[in-house]
Scaffold this active site. Structure first.
Site, PDB file in Angstrom:
ATOM      1  N   ARG A   1      83.803  39.490  91.385  1.00  0.00           N
ATOM      2  CA  ARG A   1      82.902  39.796  90.279  1.00  0.00           C
ATOM      3  C   ARG A   1      82.009  38.605  89.968  1.00  0.00           C
ATOM      4  O   ARG A   1      80.814  38.769  89.738  1.00  0.00           O
ATOM      5  CB  ARG A   1      83.683  40.214  89.028  1.00  0.00           C
ATOM      6  CG  ARG A   1      82.754  40.704  87.909  1.00  0.00           C
ATOM      7  CD  ARG A   1      83.503  41.086  86.644  1.00  0.00           C
ATOM      8  NE  ARG A   1      82.633  41.794  85.727  1.00  0.00           N
ATOM      9  CZ  ARG A   1      81.836  41.209  84.834  1.00  0.00           C
ATOM     10  NH1 ARG A   1      81.795  39.887  84.754  1.00  0.00           N
ATOM     11  NH2 ARG A   1      81.075  41.921  84.034  1.00  0.00           N
ATOM     12  N   CYS A   2      82.577  37.402  89.947  1.00  0.00           N
ATOM     13  CA  CYS A   2      81.780  36.207  89.664  1.00  0.00           C
ATOM     14  C   CYS A   2      80.651  36.034  90.668  1.00  0.00           C
ATOM     15  O   CYS A   2      79.577  35.538  90.326  1.00  0.00           O
ATOM     16  CB  CYS A   2      82.664  34.965  89.703  1.00  0.00           C
ATOM     17  SG  CYS A   2      83.811  34.802  88.321  1.00  0.00           S
TER      18      CYS A   2
END
Length: 421
Positions: free
Chosen positions: A408-409
């Site tokens: 996600r990052c």
């Protein structure tokens, strides 16, 4: 191109054959995502500067690139269009006026000293667009500029940076986030990351794919950000709702400023503000919770069990109303517009749970409802997700986790299908 004066302005269509940017959930089918492949900037990390650059360890760069390529390949295989920040930026700075404006913002008396400014600017502006972008992200050393007058170059070794590298640029989630049909640009907490936001601002303001879409927050260029927020703390949990972490990098003032701007623009009408522990292991909200299905979140109960959260809503006529809520998962359901939500809480032993959480086990990227991408090294957490009915696509994870960020990052969704379509 200046930010639009009114965020209520009509959102234009993108180029033929592409869909307009729109993100109204964390789990709607992902169609377009923005990545940055790690490069020269990661090679600039050394034992002496890694703390300053926010890294705990050195990365084997070539292997990190192979892992990132595998990430992009998995996304492409799932039908996701992958865009790269560096490629979009190179297209934009092919315009000499845009290139000069960017270079003049990034290379100043305060970044490299008055005597070196013109030499660094000349070096950058004499290169072709892709090389210029490599320097804007990868930095410029004294050796690359060559000898000259000035105190900075006199006392600096050949490998020292006149323009600092941006090794955290791989975490494209942090510097910007699409919410609805527009984007917010993050006033980053750490000084070493603030140029990342300006590079994204340049892309969104000038690239024809994005230039007609509103910037809800952060369209102006400023050097001083007393109120901060970062995209890792923003979860678009529902069509009209957000969850925002107040972390070591996102301040309450930053959350209030963002919420007010989005309320004024009519983009959302519910924000759950979550008070996180101010520790490295809970750097952002998405390190301890992400959404994996329409009604499901994977959480790290050691931290989430005691979180305080606040419902933030607009007041009629202006201003905001704040009320503390009981129950973190119930608060997520409220923000998402759901009657209830379920928490997938890995019941691991304390040691294994802490190890996997440190390696971003909960930092999953949903590519559709109930389908996520995760690091393969977090075996126990991935098994728990699959037992809960979530399909997990894993990616190699020897080097990338050393940067303290997961799938996600490393991704900024640009377009998701609305839920229910």
């Amino acid at each position: 191109m200046a930010p639009q004066e009114s965020p209520q302005a009509q959102v234009a269509e993108t180029a033929p054959g592409t869909k307009a940017p729109s993100v109204r959930s964390e789990v709607g089918a992902l169609r377009t995502v923005l990545l940055h492949r790690p490069g020269t900037e990661v090679e600039r990390i050394t034992p002496s500067n890694m703390d300053q650059l926010l890294f705990d360890e050195l990365l084997w760069v070539e292997h990190a690139q192979l892992e990132h390529d595998a990430f992009a390949k998995v996304l492409g295989g799932l039908g996701v269009e992958v865009l790269y920040v560096e490629e979009l930026l190179a297209e934009v700075v092919a315009d000499p006026e845009v290139a000069r404006a960017v270079v003049e913002r990034h290379v100043t008396d305060r970044t490299c000293g008055p005597q070196a400014v013109e030499r660094v600017r000349d070096l950058l502006l004499d290169t072709e667009p892709r090389q210029l972008v490599e320097h804007l992200i990868g930095g410029v050393t004294v050796e690359e500029v060559g000898p000259g007058d000035g105190l900075v170059t006199a006392v600096s070794g050949p490998s020292e940076m006149l323009l600092q590298a941006l090794p955290n640029a791989v975490f494209t989630r942090d510097s910007s986030a699409w919410i609805g049909e527009g984007v917010v640009l993050s006033p980053m907490n750490r000084l070493v990351r603030r140029r990342e936001t300006d590079l994204l601002r340049t892309v969104y303001s000038h690239h024809p794919r994005f230039a007609e879409h509103p910037i809800w927050f952060g369209g102006e260029v400023t050097d001083y950000f007393p109120a901060t927020f970062e995209g890792g703390d923003l979860l678009v949990v529902g069509d009209r709702g957000l969850a925002v972490g107040m972390s070591e990098r996102t301040s309450p003032a930053g959350v209030e400023a963002l919420a007010t701007a989005l309320f004024d623009a009519g983009v959302v009408d519910r924000v759950l503000a979550v008070d996180l522990p101010k520790v490295r292991a809970a750097m952002h909200l998405d390190t301890i919770v992400t959404q994996v299905d329409v009604d499901a979140f994977i959480t790290y109960p050691t931290m989430t069990a005691s979180l305080r959260s606040y419902a933030v809503t607009p007041r009629p006529g202006g201003g905001i109303h704040v009320a503390e809520r009981q129950g973190f998962v119930q608060g997520l359901a409220w923000a998402a517009g759901l009657d209830h939500a379920r928490a997938i809480e890995p019941a691991l032993g304390s040691v294994r749970a802490e190890r996997e959480q440190w390696n971003d086990a909960n930092n999953t990227l949903a590519v559709s409802p109930g389908v996520v991408v995760a690091y393969e090294r977090n075996v126990a957490t991935n098994e728990i997700l699959e037992t809960a009915g979530v399909t997990v696509h894993t990616i190699p994870s020897y080097e990338l986790p050393r940067g303290r960020g997961g799938p996600r990052c490393m991704s900024c969704p640009v377009q998701r299908d609305p839920l229910g379509t």
